[in-house]
Write a protein that holds these residues in place. Structure first.
Motif, PDB file in Angstrom:
ATOM      1  N   LEU A  14      26.831  67.393  45.916  1.00  0.00           N
ATOM      2  CA  LEU A  14      26.862  66.026  46.427  1.00  0.00           C
ATOM      3  C   LEU A  14      27.314  65.112  45.304  1.00  0.00           C
ATOM      4  CD1 LEU A  14      26.122  64.419  48.969  1.00  0.00           C
ATOM      5  CD2 LEU A  14      23.876  64.086  47.973  1.00  0.00           C
ATOM      6  N   THR A  15      28.465  64.509  45.466  1.00  0.00           N
ATOM      7  CA  THR A  15      28.996  63.682  44.388  1.00  0.00           C
ATOM      8  C   THR A  15      29.232  62.269  44.885  1.00  0.00           C
ATOM      9  OG1 THR A  15      31.206  64.425  45.002  1.00  0.00           O
ATOM     10  CG2 THR A  15      30.162  65.571  43.177  1.00  0.00           C
ATOM     11  N   TRP A  16      29.200  61.346  43.946  1.00  0.00           N
ATOM     12  CA  TRP A  16      29.529  59.959  44.282  1.00  0.00           C
ATOM     13  C   TRP A  16      31.042  59.840  44.402  1.00  0.00           C
ATOM     14  CZ3 TRP A  16      25.832  56.707  45.750  1.00  0.00           C
ATOM     15  CH2 TRP A  16      24.523  56.943  45.323  1.00  0.00           C
ATOM     16  N   ARG A  17      31.496  59.214  45.457  1.00  0.00           N
ATOM     17  CA  ARG A  17      32.925  58.973  45.653  1.00  0.00           C
ATOM     18  C   ARG A  17      33.134  57.459  45.688  1.00  0.00           C
ATOM     19  NH1 ARG A  17      34.808  63.651  48.917  1.00  0.00           N
ATOM     20  NH2 ARG A  17      32.980  64.833  49.513  1.00  0.00           N
ATOM     21  N   VAL A  18      34.317  57.053  45.293  1.00  0.00           N
ATOM     22  CA  VAL A  18      34.645  55.629  45.339  1.00  0.00           C
ATOM     23  C   VAL A  18      35.154  55.285  46.729  1.00  0.00           C
ATOM     24  CG1 VAL A  18      36.108  53.802  44.415  1.00  0.00           C
ATOM     25  CG2 VAL A  18      35.130  55.531  42.886  1.00  0.00           C
ATOM     26  N   ALA A  19      34.509  54.302  47.347  1.00  0.00           N
ATOM     27  CA  ALA A  19      34.909  53.861  48.687  1.00  0.00           C
ATOM     28  C   ALA A  19      35.418  52.431  48.603  1.00  0.00           C
ATOM     29  CB  ALA A  19      33.715  53.929  49.637  1.00  0.00           C
ATOM     30  N   ARG A  20      36.340  52.107  49.505  1.00  0.00           N
ATOM     31  CA  ARG A  20      36.835  50.727  49.550  1.00  0.00           C
ATOM     32  C   ARG A  20      36.700  50.180  50.967  1.00  0.00           C
ATOM     33  NH1 ARG A  20      39.213  49.732  44.568  1.00  0.00           N
ATOM     34  NH2 ARG A  20      39.538  51.701  43.475  1.00  0.00           N
ATOM     35  N   GLY A  40      38.765  61.961  50.855  1.00  0.00           N
ATOM     36  CA  GLY A  40      38.151  63.287  50.806  1.00  0.00           C
ATOM     37  C   GLY A  40      36.886  63.410  51.633  1.00  0.00           C
ATOM     38  N   TRP A  41      36.620  62.436  52.514  1.00  0.00           N
ATOM     39  CA  TRP A  41      35.394  62.503  53.322  1.00  0.00           C
ATOM     40  C   TRP A  41      35.352  63.819  54.115  1.00  0.00           C
ATOM     41  CZ3 TRP A  41      30.912  60.354  53.146  1.00  0.00           C
ATOM     42  CH2 TRP A  41      30.025  60.492  54.220  1.00  0.00           C
ATOM     43  N   PRO A  42      34.246  64.587  54.013  1.00  0.00           N
ATOM     44  CA  PRO A  42      34.205  65.913  54.637  1.00  0.00           C
ATOM     45  C   PRO A  42      33.816  65.927  56.111  1.00  0.00           C
ATOM     46  CG  PRO A  42      32.231  65.556  53.339  1.00  0.00           C
ATOM     47  CD  PRO A  42      33.069  64.323  53.173  1.00  0.00           C
ATOM     48  N   GLY A  70      29.163  55.942  63.486  1.00  0.00           N
ATOM     49  CA  GLY A  70      29.943  56.677  64.479  1.00  0.00           C
ATOM     50  C   GLY A  70      30.646  57.844  63.822  1.00  0.00           C
ATOM     51  N   PRO A  71      31.342  58.631  64.637  1.00  0.00           N
ATOM     52  CA  PRO A  71      32.092  59.752  64.069  1.00  0.00           C
ATOM     53  C   PRO A  71      33.139  59.252  63.070  1.00  0.00           C
ATOM     54  CG  PRO A  71      32.014  59.898  66.475  1.00  0.00           C
ATOM     55  CD  PRO A  71      31.495  58.551  66.102  1.00  0.00           C
ATOM     56  N   ALA A  72      33.465  60.073  62.095  1.00  0.00           N
ATOM     57  CA  ALA A  72      34.488  59.697  61.114  1.00  0.00           C
ATOM     58  C   ALA A  72      35.862  59.715  61.776  1.00  0.00           C
ATOM     59  CB  ALA A  72      34.458  60.657  59.934  1.00  0.00           C
ATOM     60  N   GLU A  73      36.732  58.840  61.295  1.00  0.00           N
ATOM     61  CA  GLU A  73      38.134  58.918  61.691  1.00  0.00           C
ATOM     62  C   GLU A  73      38.914  59.221  60.435  1.00  0.00           C
ATOM     63  OE1 GLU A  73      39.427  55.503  63.924  1.00  0.00           O
ATOM     64  OE2 GLU A  73      37.498  55.387  64.935  1.00  0.00           O
ATOM     65  N   GLY A  74      39.134  60.519  60.198  1.00  0.00           N
ATOM     66  CA  GLY A  74      39.777  60.926  58.956  1.00  0.00           C
ATOM     67  C   GLY A  74      38.897  60.558  57.773  1.00  0.00           C
ATOM     68  N   ASP A  75      39.447  59.751  56.870  1.00  0.00           N
ATOM     69  CA  ASP A  75      38.711  59.333  55.685  1.00  0.00           C
ATOM     70  C   ASP A  75      37.938  58.043  55.913  1.00  0.00           C
ATOM     71  OD1 ASP A  75      39.592  61.499  54.305  1.00  0.00           O
ATOM     72  OD2 ASP A  75      41.097  60.452  53.125  1.00  0.00           O
ATOM     73  N   ARG A  76      37.902  57.580  57.148  1.00  0.00           N
ATOM     74  CA  ARG A  76      37.233  56.304  57.407  1.00  0.00           C
ATOM     75  C   ARG A  76      35.863  56.506  58.042  1.00  0.00           C
ATOM     76  NH1 ARG A  76      41.647  51.652  58.868  1.00  0.00           N
ATOM     77  NH2 ARG A  76      42.850  51.966  56.952  1.00  0.00           N
ATOM     78  N   ILE A  77      34.889  55.809  57.507  1.00  0.00           N
ATOM     79  CA  ILE A  77      33.542  55.837  58.069  1.00  0.00           C
ATOM     80  C   ILE A  77      33.101  54.403  58.325  1.00  0.00           C
ATOM     81  CG2 ILE A  77      32.875  58.011  56.971  1.00  0.00           C
ATOM     82  CD1 ILE A  77      31.339  56.313  54.884  1.00  0.00           C
ATOM     83  N   GLY A 100      39.181  46.039  49.460  1.00  0.00           N
ATOM     84  CA  GLY A 100      39.760  46.642  48.268  1.00  0.00           C
ATOM     85  C   GLY A 100      38.786  46.840  47.126  1.00  0.00           C
ATOM     86  N   ASP A 101      37.651  46.100  47.128  1.00  0.00           N
ATOM     87  CA  ASP A 101      36.663  46.292  46.053  1.00  0.00           C
ATOM     88  C   ASP A 101      36.012  47.668  46.184  1.00  0.00           C
ATOM     89  OD1 ASP A 101      37.118  43.767  45.172  1.00  0.00           O
ATOM     90  OD2 ASP A 101      35.233  42.899  45.902  1.00  0.00           O
ATOM     91  N   PRO A 102      35.757  48.315  45.047  1.00  0.00           N
ATOM     92  CA  PRO A 102      35.114  49.630  45.122  1.00  0.00           C
ATOM     93  C   PRO A 102      33.585  49.554  45.174  1.00  0.00           C
ATOM     94  CG  PRO A 102      35.719  49.147  42.858  1.00  0.00           C
ATOM     95  CD  PRO A 102      36.129  47.953  43.679  1.00  0.00           C
ATOM     96  N   VAL A 103      32.982  50.454  45.938  1.00  0.00           N
ATOM     97  CA  VAL A 103      31.563  50.773  45.750  1.00  0.00           C
ATOM     98  C   VAL A 103      31.490  52.299  45.718  1.00  0.00           C
ATOM     99  CG1 VAL A 103      30.652  48.748  46.977  1.00  0.00           C
ATOM    100  CG2 VAL A 103      30.979  50.877  48.210  1.00  0.00           C
ATOM    101  N   GLU A 104      30.331  52.826  45.295  1.00  0.00           N
ATOM    102  CA  GLU A 104      30.174  54.278  45.291  1.00  0.00           C
ATOM    103  C   GLU A 104      29.374  54.723  46.511  1.00  0.00           C
ATOM    104  OE1 GLU A 104      29.934  56.128  41.010  1.00  0.00           O
ATOM    105  OE2 GLU A 104      28.685  54.327  41.177  1.00  0.00           O
ATOM    106  N   VAL A 105      29.800  55.841  47.064  1.00  0.00           N
ATOM    107  CA  VAL A 105      29.179  56.381  48.277  1.00  0.00           C
ATOM    108  C   VAL A 105      28.978  57.873  48.077  1.00  0.00           C
ATOM    109  CG1 VAL A 105      29.684  56.969  50.678  1.00  0.00           C
ATOM    110  CG2 VAL A 105      30.160  54.674  49.872  1.00  0.00           C
ATOM    111  N   ARG A 106      27.845  58.406  48.492  1.00  0.00           N
ATOM    112  CA  ARG A 106      27.709  59.863  48.513  1.00  0.00           C
ATOM    113  C   ARG A 106      27.123  60.301  49.843  1.00  0.00           C
ATOM    114  NH1 ARG A 106      22.704  61.141  44.352  1.00  0.00           N
ATOM    115  NH2 ARG A 106      21.113  60.191  45.639  1.00  0.00           N
ATOM    116  N   GLY A 107      27.606  61.426  50.305  1.00  0.00           N
ATOM    117  CA  GLY A 107      27.129  61.926  51.586  1.00  0.00           C
ATOM    118  C   GLY A 107      28.190  62.773  52.249  1.00  0.00           C
ATOM    119  N   PRO A 108      27.998  63.168  53.500  1.00  0.00           N
ATOM    120  CA  PRO A 108      26.848  62.762  54.301  1.00  0.00           C
ATOM    121  C   PRO A 108      25.578  63.492  53.864  1.00  0.00           C
ATOM    122  CG  PRO A 108      28.125  64.384  55.494  1.00  0.00           C
ATOM    123  CD  PRO A 108      28.871  64.109  54.209  1.00  0.00           C
TER     124      PRO A 108
END
Lengths: 253, 97
Positions: A14-20, A40-42, A70-77, A100-108
């Motif tokens: 489980l790693t932190w990913r940068v989300a925008r 890279g959302w799984p 809701g369900p993911a749409e590709g790399d979008r959550i 465009g600003d980054p935050v970190e997200v890990r999951g699901p």
């Protein structure tokens, strides 16, 4: 969708990913749906959540869990975030975070408070306030999978203006076969609603839920006191405790 | 401790996934104090301490403590007599290695 195996090995750390932020949709005066792009959302299962981490310039970090809406749409959550007054994370996400600003997200993360589209049992969803978010993910996943499993949602809110996903719920209750939606208003009810504003109680669960002999799966999400009350009512009505899954949220945010 | 000051056990999923190769969110644990078996997700989590403290809702005893520092983590499970983790079926090798 690369869903993790039930309670089993997930294989990847489980790693932190940068989300925008790519889109922001107001839901109520105090809640917004935020659409994030996470390269890279799984994929995920309805009911799972993500941890969101903010880092201040001085290195201070704050992390919170948010349900996936809701369900993911590709790399979008999508997350639906309720503003917590004096919170550390939700006011930033709602008021400050810019496209465009980054935050970190890990999951699901999470494998317990989830509904899989392979389930056949009837489902009772009981939401208090923004507790509707993971339950809406289940309603959306049901529709996306073409599932015919009967769903009932009991949604407790203060006033009609506090209903998150109001339009979509109205539409889905009409169009999604086998989905019933009932509302309980605690402070002010709309015109024409039968009954007085009240806190959700035994009569509501009895009227709008499933009898225990149908062996439904029950999911309850909301503020702590609400969840404990509803879970106790369901168990008192004869639902086995293991079929009553709960998710509470506390005051921090 | 005020009545509403705890968080949901489901929030332990992320922090525990940092330590374990398996997802513990659907694991069940037995409380050493009251002997009850219940899901990790059902714990009440107190996060005001420097770390996370998971208590059994019924008897309020501590089953789990997790403290995370930048370069290490402490996990104290002394209030739990076991954790039962759902696993995919074991696949025996078809022949001797």
């Amino acid at each position: 969708m690369a869903a993790p195996t039930p309670g089993g090995r997930t294989g990847t750390p489980l790693t932190w990913r940068v989300a925008r932020l790519v889109e922001r949709r107001p839901e109520t005066p105090t809640a917004q749906t935020l659409v994030l792009e996470v390269p890279g959302w799984p994929g995920h299962v309805a009911g799972q959540h993500v941890d969101v981490r903010l880092t201040a310039p001085d290195g201070y970090q704050a992390a919170r869990s948010y349900s996936l809406a809701g369900p993911a749409e590709g790399d979008r959550i999508a997350l639906t975030v309720q503003r917590v007054p004096d919170g550390e994370v939700s006011p930033y996400l709602i008021d400050v975070w810019a496209a465009g600003d980054p935050v970190e997200v890990r999951g699901p993360v999470g494998g317990w408070f989830v509904w899989r589209t392979t389930e056949a049992a009837p489902v009772l969803l009981v939401a208090g306030g923004s507790g509707v978010v993971p339950l809406m993910a289940m309603i959306r996943a049901r529709r996306a999978a073409g599932s015919r499993v009967p769903f009932r949602l009991i949604y407790s809110v203060r006033t009609p203006a506090d209903v998150i996903y109001a339009d979509e719920l109205r539409r889905r209750a009409r169009d999604d076969q086998g989905l019933d939606v009932a509302y309980v208003y605690t402070r002010a009810a709309p015109d024409g609603w039968r009954g007085e504003p009240h806190r959700l109680g035994l009569a509501d669960v009895n009227t709008h839920g499933w009898p225990p002999d149908l062996e439904p799966l029950c999911y309850v999400c909301g503020p702590t006191g609400f969840v404990e009350t509803v879970a106790d009512l369901l168990v008192g009505l004869g639902h086995p405790a293991r079929r009553v899954k709960t998710e509470r949220f506390g005051p921090t945010g | 401790m005020t009545e509403m000051s705890y968080l949901d056990g489901n929030m332990l999923d992320g922090p525990l996934r940092e330590l374990f190769a398996v997802d513990l969110s659907s694991a069940t644990g037995r409380c050493e104090s009251c002997g009850m078996v219940g899901p990790m997700a059902g714990l009440h989590v107190f996060s005001h301490a420097p770390g996370l403290v998971g208590r059994r809702p019924a008897c309020t005893e501590v089953m789990l403590r997790l403290v995370r520092a930048p370069d290490r983590a402490w996990l104290d499970l002394r209030g739990s007599t076991f954790l039962q983790v759902p696993m995919p079926p074991d696949q025996p090798h078809p022949r001797p290695l």
